[in-house]
Scaffold this motif. Structure first.
Motif: not given
Lengths: 311, 245, 288
Positions: B2-5, B10-14, B29-30, B62-67
């Motif tokens: 869990r310590a790793d980013a 995905l946050r609130g992806a709709t 999170d992955v 919503g947002t989807i983010s890669l690193r």
């Protein structure tokens, strides 16, 4: 990187061009006229197929680019050095293609066909209107260039088109286009900027067609919108390219040569039935030769190979 | 861990299609080297979620983010270049090309871009990884069903993706092929790849996934290890319907 | 005001023509680039019956429609169905259909030229002025407009209220699912195609009462009809009507105030604007 086959093909290509360049010394005036027509359609059909072959978009904008080129020469030859006009026409053609491409190449093929069909008509109407407003009818292009000069210029242009096509075929862009032609969605998800690849190729074919128009303008002597932007040109280019086959770089010229002779014969014997026969040509291509002569050859070759394998 | 980013979050992806909400406020999170299963009944929005991540569809909100970098607004090709690579629910190969050229497509245009001999060598390596090296010069039309799936997997792997999306990659395989397929994905897992699996095959989920997100009617209803979520009463209800609960 | 009404009158007939193409492209899934040739053929039929036997174009349409229906049905079955069958993808069918229908268009133009020559054909039918809110309009335009309204209305009722009509609309929305619910897709596609051809031919008969046509004008009308269909949204009846009226007004506006030679250029610019800003059509939902 280059294989022996590629060197061989390059050598064969160069030899054929030198042979073609000798035509004015051996043939008469009639042969030279046919030679100019063949060289012109070779450039137009090959550059058309560079774009339409892999992308499956049917462009009917050839007449628009061609007319743009003729008018570049027609309007510019008194002000600029003649040798600047052809590259200028090519740049204008590429710019027009870029605008059209950005607007339509994201959309389905049908929209693109309509758009390009209308493009020549739109420019023709605008030029006609401009001439009506300015009170001028057509343009005289009087130069001391002869048929032989035009022929050689077209041959050089054809060589450039082939070279460009060959280089594209070996580049990432060429590979990207093959992928787009197979499955555009896979292409996108593999990281290919599909829109950019298509627009770039369309610019190449637009530039080549405009340059052809610029080279041929002195041959017409008098140019007017109805002549420079004739839609028939676009259709003939499509037929010749598809008749030859768009799968290979050398495909279109295989269609251009027989079609030019056929068309000469038809125009001479049935001048009133050309439209009707053009229609029949389209139907014949779709129903009898869907992959052109190139496809026919490949089928024959695979059949022969299969027969050898079984015997 | 869990310590790793997280690699992907995905946050609130709709995603809405007109009045229909196909994906509703999904968060997950992955982490790096994690194999995450995205499961749920048919029509629960798993594939749509995958399409949002890969850029085939754009999220409504919503947002989807890669690193940590938002990618939701990007096109599919940009997302592919940033290192998210996918397979398709119905296998999509390039029909006019050989097996090797199909894989080369991934090597040449993907996240890490190669060309010439380097691309060829890398594509061959990927074919060896999926066990298809001896068919490199075959035409894709001559392949069996599982081999077409292998080609597609090799193509996505060839781009050196940071995140691999497998959309029902095991679907439609016969029992023998299924064993081979599961073994292949386990090998990828052991290589430390980050994978999201959309899957129906429960055996595969149990043996391959570190964690699962369960979706039903577009919403996330459970998250945890496969054992946890598969015994969750709400998940059982979603799969079997209320009558059986 | 004058421009607005003249434009609306023109647009009404355009709506009919575009509706024909929309039936073919939206429902039968074939982009028929020979559509304009059927318009000219319909106009020619009206011209011929009028000059030979003083038959009113409003009666001629009852002959034109079934004949065009039959010919289009044959074209679909003979030329297009084999293409639909052999096509591996939508894209391939599109290319084949474009080439085939172009071929047919040239063939038809060629036939017309061979038998009747390249003359313009025009005749004088109901060329009387009528007055409406202080302005005068040609009676033939008004009559053509109302005939178009009646036919469009009938088509709309048929598409929304009858089983066949609804099935055709189902094909337009989801051809694969339509097959699953027991709709005979091949038969209804042929029907939609034939009906579209008939509608366009009727539009041609009506338009010939006030416009001069010749063998080569077909392609211009195809282009206009396509612009309308795309503007209004593929398969969308209401959008087609509104787009057609807009195009009619725009063309009249440009022809009256700038130059009649620029009408197509104006239509084309409108098309470009639509493509750039609303490629899904004026009323279409953005496809995800």
């Amino acid at each position: 990187m280059m294989t022996t086959t590629e060197y061989r093909n390059l050598a064969i290509g160069a030899a054929l061009f030198i042979l073609a360049a000798c035509l004015p010394f051996v043939g008469g005036a009639y042969l030279l006229t046919i030679g100019v027509t063949i060289a012109m359609y070779t450039v137009l059909a090959t550059s058309w197929a560079l774009f339409s072959g892999p992308t499956h978009y049917i462009s009917l904008a050839t007449a628009a680019f061609f007319g743009l080129g003729t008018y570049t020469t027609g309007l510019g030859f008194e002000h600029l050095d003649y040798w600047l006009l052809v590259p200028l026409a090519a740049i204008l053609g590429a710019a027009l293609a870029a605008i059209v491409g950005v607007a339509t190449l994201r959309l389905s093929g049908v929209y693109f066909v309509i758009f390009t069909l209308g493009l020549a008509e739109l420019i023709r109407q605008l030029v006609t209107w401009g001439q009506n407003v300015s009170g001028q009818k057509g343009l005289y292009v009087l130069t001391d260039l002869t048929e032989v000069h035009i022929y050689w210029q077209l041959l050089v242009l054809a060589a450039l088109v082939y070279l460009t096509g060959w280089l594209i075929g070996r580049s990432r862009l060429g590979f990207a286009l093959r992928i787009i032609g197979d499955d555009e969605e896979v292409a996108r998800h593999s990281g290919i900027n599909t829109a950019r690849a298509k627009v770039l190729l369309f610019m190449v074919s637009g530039a080549a067609a405009a340059a052809t128009g610029a080279i041929l303008a002195p041959r017409y002597i008098y140019i007017e919108p109805a002549l420079a932007f004739t839609p028939m040109l676009s259709f003939q280019v499509v037929i010749m390219a598809l008749l030859g086959g768009t799968g290979r770089l050398w495909g279109p010229v295989v269609g251009v040569i027989p079609f030019t002779f056929l068309w000469e014969a038809i125009s001479a014997s049935f001048p009133n039935q050309t439209t009707l026969l053009l229609g029949l040509c389209f139907l014949a291509i779709v129903f009898i030769l869907p992959k052109g002569f190139v496809g026919l050859l490949t089928t024959i070759r695979t059949r022969m190979n299969a027969r050898e394998a079984f015997s | 861990m869990r310590a790793d980013a997280p690699v992907l979050s995905l946050r609130g992806a709709t995603k809405r299609f007109g009045g229909l909400v196909a994906v509703n406020e999904i968060d997950f999170d992955v982490a790096e080297h994690e194999v995450m299963g995205l499961i749920g009944p048919n029509g629960s929005g798993k594939s749509t979620t995958l399409n949002l991540i890969s850029g085939a569809l754009k999220p409504t909100s919503g947002t989807i983010s890669l690193r940590g970098t938002p990618i939701g607004h990007l096109s599919a090709q940009e997302i592919a270049r940033r290192g998210i690579s996918r397979t398709f629910q119905l296998v999509r190969l390039l029909p006019s090309m050989t097996v090797l050229d199909n894989v080369r497509a991934g090597a040449v245009f993907g996240h890490r871009r190669r060309w010439g001999a380097e691309a060829d060598a890398h594509a061959m390596k990927m074919l060896e990884l999926v066990g298809l090296a001896r068919r490199a010069h075959a035409h894709v039309g001559q392949l069996t069903y599982i081999d077409t799936k292998r080609v597609e997997l090799a193509r996505t792997l060839a781009s050196d993706p940071k995140v691999l999306l497998l959309d029902e990659w095991l679907a439609g395989l016969n029992p023998t092929e299924l064993t081979e397929g599961i073994a292949l994905i386990r090998r990828l897992r052991e290589e430390g790849r980050t994978i999201i699996l959309v899957e129906h095959v429960m055996d595969a989920i149990r043996s391959l996934c570190d964690r699962c997100v369960v979706m039903s009617s577009g919403t996330k209803i459970a998250e945890g290890t496969p054992t946890e979520v598969l015994s969750d009463p709400e998940v059982i209800r979603a799969y079997l319907g209320d009558d059986d609960a | 005001m004058d421009i607005l009404f003249t434009g609306l009158l023109l647009g009404g007939t355009y709506a009919l023509i575009a509706m024909g193409l929309n039936l073919q492209y939206g429902m039968a899934r074939i982009m028929n680039l020979a559509n304009g040739e059927f318009l000219v053929a319909g106009g020619f039929g009206a011209f011929w019956f009028f000059t030979a036997g003083q038959v009113s174009p409003l009666l001629t349409i009852f002959i034109v429609a079934p004949v065009a229906f039959a010919i289009n049905w044959l074209i679909y079955v003979v030329f297009l169905r084999p293409l639909v069958k052999r096509a591996k993808s939508r894209g391939q069918l599109e290319v084949d259909a474009i080439l085939t229908t172009f071929g047919l268009a040239f063939f038809l133009v060629g036939l017309t030229l061979a038998f009747f020559g390249g003359d313009y054909f025009s005749y004088s039918y109901l060329a009387r002025p009528v007055t409406f809110i202080g302005e005068t309009y040609a009676l033939n335009r008004v009559v053509a407009f109302f005939a178009a309204v009646v036919i469009c209305g009938g088509l709309w009722l048929w598409l929304t209220r009858t089983r066949a009509g609804m099935s055709i609309r189902a094909i337009a929305v989801a051809p694969d699912s339509a097959r699953l619910v027991g709709i005979d897709v091949p038969r209804l596609s042929a029907l939609a195609f034939a009906l579209g051809g008939a509608v366009t031919a009727v539009g041609g008969a009506l338009i010939s009462t006030f416009l001069t046509l010749d063998a080569s004008t077909g392609v211009l009308f195809t282009l206009k009809a396509l612009i309308i269909v795309i503007m209004g949204g593929v398969g969308d009846v209401r959008g087609t009507v509104i787009a057609a009226l807009m195009l009619g007004i725009l063309e009249t506006f440009v022809a009256t105030l700038i130059d009649p030679g620029l009408t197509l250029a104006a239509a084309y610019l409108l098309f470009v604007a639509i493509l750039l800003f609303r490629p899904q059509g004026l009323f279409g939902r953005r496809q995800a």
